[in-house]
Design an enzyme around this catalytic site. Structure first.
Site, PDB file in Angstrom:
ATOM      1  N   ARG A   1      33.539   7.638  48.644  1.00  0.00           N
ATOM      2  CA  ARG A   1      33.580   7.996  49.742  1.00  0.00           C
ATOM      3  C   ARG A   1      32.619   8.763  50.224  1.00  0.00           C
ATOM      4  NH1 ARG A   1      34.142  12.422  52.758  1.00  0.00           N
ATOM      5  NH2 ARG A   1      35.109  13.595  51.032  1.00  0.00           N
ATOM      6  N   ASP A   2      32.601  10.162  49.528  1.00  0.00           N
ATOM      7  CA  ASP A   2      31.452  11.091  49.929  1.00  0.00           C
ATOM      8  C   ASP A   2      29.853  10.513  49.570  1.00  0.00           C
ATOM      9  OD1 ASP A   2      30.910  13.218  51.348  1.00  0.00           O
ATOM     10  OD2 ASP A   2      31.677  14.718  49.928  1.00  0.00           O
TER      11      ASP A   2
ATOM     12  N   TYR B   1      42.462  18.804  52.161  1.00  0.00           N
ATOM     13  CA  TYR B   1      41.063  19.253  52.284  1.00  0.00           C
ATOM     14  C   TYR B   1      41.061  20.538  53.033  1.00  0.00           C
ATOM     15  CZ  TYR B   1      37.955  15.833  49.742  1.00  0.00           C
ATOM     16  OH  TYR B   1      37.353  14.900  48.995  1.00  0.00           O
TER      17      TYR B   1
ATOM     18  N   GLU C   1      38.314  21.882  55.012  1.00  0.00           N
ATOM     19  CA  GLU C   1      37.066  21.517  55.430  1.00  0.00           C
ATOM     20  C   GLU C   1      36.437  22.966  55.820  1.00  0.00           C
ATOM     21  OE1 GLU C   1      34.253  18.726  58.298  1.00  0.00           O
ATOM     22  OE2 GLU C   1      36.297  18.986  58.769  1.00  0.00           O
TER      23      GLU C   1
ATOM     24  N   THR D   1      31.450  22.721  52.033  1.00  0.00           N
ATOM     25  CA  THR D   1      31.050  21.605  52.764  1.00  0.00           C
ATOM     26  C   THR D   1      29.616  21.493  53.121  1.00  0.00           C
ATOM     27  OG1 THR D   1      33.230  21.786  53.739  1.00  0.00           O
ATOM     28  CG2 THR D   1      31.676  20.397  55.018  1.00  0.00           C
TER      29      THR D   1
ATOM     30  N   HIS E   1      35.144  21.352  45.354  1.00  0.00           N
ATOM     31  CA  HIS E   1      34.206  20.399  45.604  1.00  0.00           C
ATOM     32  C   HIS E   1      32.978  20.821  46.473  1.00  0.00           C
ATOM     33  CE1 HIS E   1      33.852  16.324  48.345  1.00  0.00           C
ATOM     34  NE2 HIS E   1      32.729  17.332  48.876  1.00  0.00           N
TER      35      HIS E   1
ATOM     36  N   HIS F   1      28.827  21.027  47.127  1.00  0.00           N
ATOM     37  CA  HIS F   1      27.814  20.347  47.533  1.00  0.00           C
ATOM     38  C   HIS F   1      26.541  20.898  47.023  1.00  0.00           C
ATOM     39  CE1 HIS F   1      28.763  17.094  50.490  1.00  0.00           C
ATOM     40  NE2 HIS F   1      29.961  17.819  50.369  1.00  0.00           N
TER      41      HIS F   1
END
Length: 506
Positions: free
Chosen positions: A14-15, A142, A144, A177, A205, A207
């Site tokens: 997905r990501d 989530y 975001e 994010t 999560h 990045h």
């Protein structure tokens, strides 16, 4: 003290698919999903965004059909949206049972993107969560832009968490994010949340925009995070997500109080499969899975490995289904070559080893990469000297111009006497042979006939270092072969010819 069990959720499909230019086919997604769950043994996989396309729907349907048959359906998740149940309808038709609902984790996003108040947003989120419960769909949420939410609108984040605490949800997922957090912030923010809500499950999560994804993931676990979202090869939008391979290795080696189910021995296999399917090449120096990361280049390191493994660390390649390599090039010493010979089951005496080492260094000076598979060919070339060297090709000039026949000027020494000649031919090597014949005519020697010419790279070699030319010659009495080895095809043929000249003169 018992170890704390954490969940690993893989979001490559997905990501990770948001990597620029990447789009997996339905069959590729199914293959990767099977490998992630059955072999790598991650706890959960996020496989798609709802409502994207018909192809995406079919990919999800294929995965959920397989997952339902094999007991993995509760581990398959789909990203959904606050859209009055449209995403949930899509999920139902695709056979998925777990939604990852995308909501706003910062007041900035809520105000400027949705243009709604917190209460309006919470009310709409509740409607989706309740509808999912009616349909038997598990909900994770989530938040975001949560990282900027904690920086700039912390009161809103905690108001949202207080609301979510009362809802029928399984997990709250905290994404950085835009990849802006520092490790210290990751620790502080998650610790503050876990201290207030110790009984809720929180995923982190990360990045990788500042190359801090692994560090932030590590700090989030120290702060009490219950799960991590990772991608194979760190795929994802912009600079990508926290990479699976490095993060798993870090947890295993530096966080003894944490346990997880991931099988690190499969990390490299999964990595290469995703590389092939995505077309995004793994950097050679990428930790754990890069081509060079278990390769010793300096001869002193290979020598140290021969003496009590002085250059080994806990990152042993066998852990990840790999083997240690010893690079062959201008930095190579005898120890590097001995290591490669051991792997091939070959032995050389000191004198021959010195000759082979020198030849490899010569190739390295040409910026060529020599592989283990090249070694037998180098050995054969260097040690194939069953004659006294009475002929030397000193120098040559090869020219090839449009509209003109190729030509060669050559200087050859025969038993101490040097001759020069030039000639043309149908190609550069043909011109070289014609010029060489002119030299030997002066010595009243007729060269044998060339009857076969074969060029190849050593089987199994993945380098451009070596080209082997094998030429079959025929004179009045017999046929015989000579070989030449070089990074240039024409030069390797010239070396094979030089061997032939020595054979006939002897």
């Amino acid at each position: 003290m018992p170890k704390r069990r954490i969940e690993i959720m893989d979001t490559t499909l997905r990501d990770g698919e948001q990597t620029s230019t990447v789009s997996f086919s339905a069959s590729e997604k199914l293959t990767i999903a099977k490998l992630l769950l059955e072999e790598l043994k991650v706890d959960r996989i996020e496989i798609a965004s709802a409502r994207v396309s018909e192809g995406e729907f079919q990919a999800v349907k294929d995965i959920t059909d397989w997952a339902a048959e094999n007991g993995y359906l509760e581990q398959v998740e789909v990203l959904t949206f606050v859209d009055n149940g449209v995403s949930l309808q899509w999920m139902e038709e695709a056979g998925a049972k777990v939604q990852n609902l995308l909501t706003k984790g910062s007041l900035n996003h809520l105000t400027h993107q949705l243009k709604k108040t917190p209460n309006q947003h919470f009310s709409e989120v509740k409607e989706v969560v309740d509808l999912a419960s009616e349909k038997g769909i598990v909900t994770n949420v989530y938040l975001e832009d949560w990282s900027n939410g904690m920086r700039n609108s912390k009161a809103y984040v905690f108001e949202f968490l207080e609301f979510l605490k009362s809802q029928n949800i399984a997990r709250i997922m905290l994404p950085d994010t835009l990849g802006v957090l520092t490790p210290q912030e990751s620790f502080n923010f998650i610790k503050e949340i876990k201290d207030k809500y110790p009984d809720l499950h929180f995923d982190f999560h990360a990045h990788n925009d500042y190359d801090l994804g692994v560090s932030n993931a590590m700090e989030s676990l120290k702060a009490g995070a219950d799960g991590l979202h990772l991608t194979v090869n760190g795929m994802g939008e912009r600079a990508g997500n926290a990479p699976m391979s490095s993060t798993i290795a870090v947890i295993n080696d530096f966080m003894p109080d944490i346990k997880m189910g991931v099988n690190e021995k499969v990390l490299y296999t999964v990595s290469k499969l995703v590389e092939n399917f995505s077309g995004v090449m793994i950097p050679a120096n990428k930790p754990i899975v890069g081509a060079n990361v278990f390769t010793q280049t300096a001869g002193i390191h290979a020598d140290g490995d021969n003496k009590k493994n002085l250059y080994f660390s806990d990152l042993m390649p066998e852990r990840f289904g790999r083997t240690r390599q010893y690079a062959l090039g201008k930095a190579s010493g005898k120890a590097n070559i001995q290591k490669n010979l051991q792997q091939l089951g070959l032995q050389l005496n000191d004198e021959d080893l010195k000759k082979v080492t020198q030849r490899i260094i010569e190739l390295g000076d040409k910026k060529q990469v020599v592989t283990k598979e090249d070694l037998p060919y180098i050995i054969s070339d260097v040690l194939d000297r069953t004659y006294e060297e009475k002929v030397t090709v000193n120098s040559y000039v090869l020219t090839h111009s449009k509209g003109l026949k190729p030509s060669t000027t050559v200087s050859i020494t025969i038993e101490g006497e040097t001759f020069e000649a030039n000639s043309q031919g149908d190609g550069q090597f043909d011109a070289f042979m014609n010029a060489t014949r002119n030299v030997f005519k002066k010595k009243k020697i007729v060269l044998p006939q060339l009857i076969d010419y074969a060029v190849r790279i050593p089987p199994g070699s993945n380098s451009d270092a070596l080209c082997e030319t094998i030429i079959t010659w025929k004179n009045e009495s017999k046929e015989f072969k000579t070989r030449g080895l070089d990074s240039d095809q024409t030069v390797s043929a010239i070396k094979a010819t030089e061997k032939m000249l020595n054979i006939i003169i002897n």
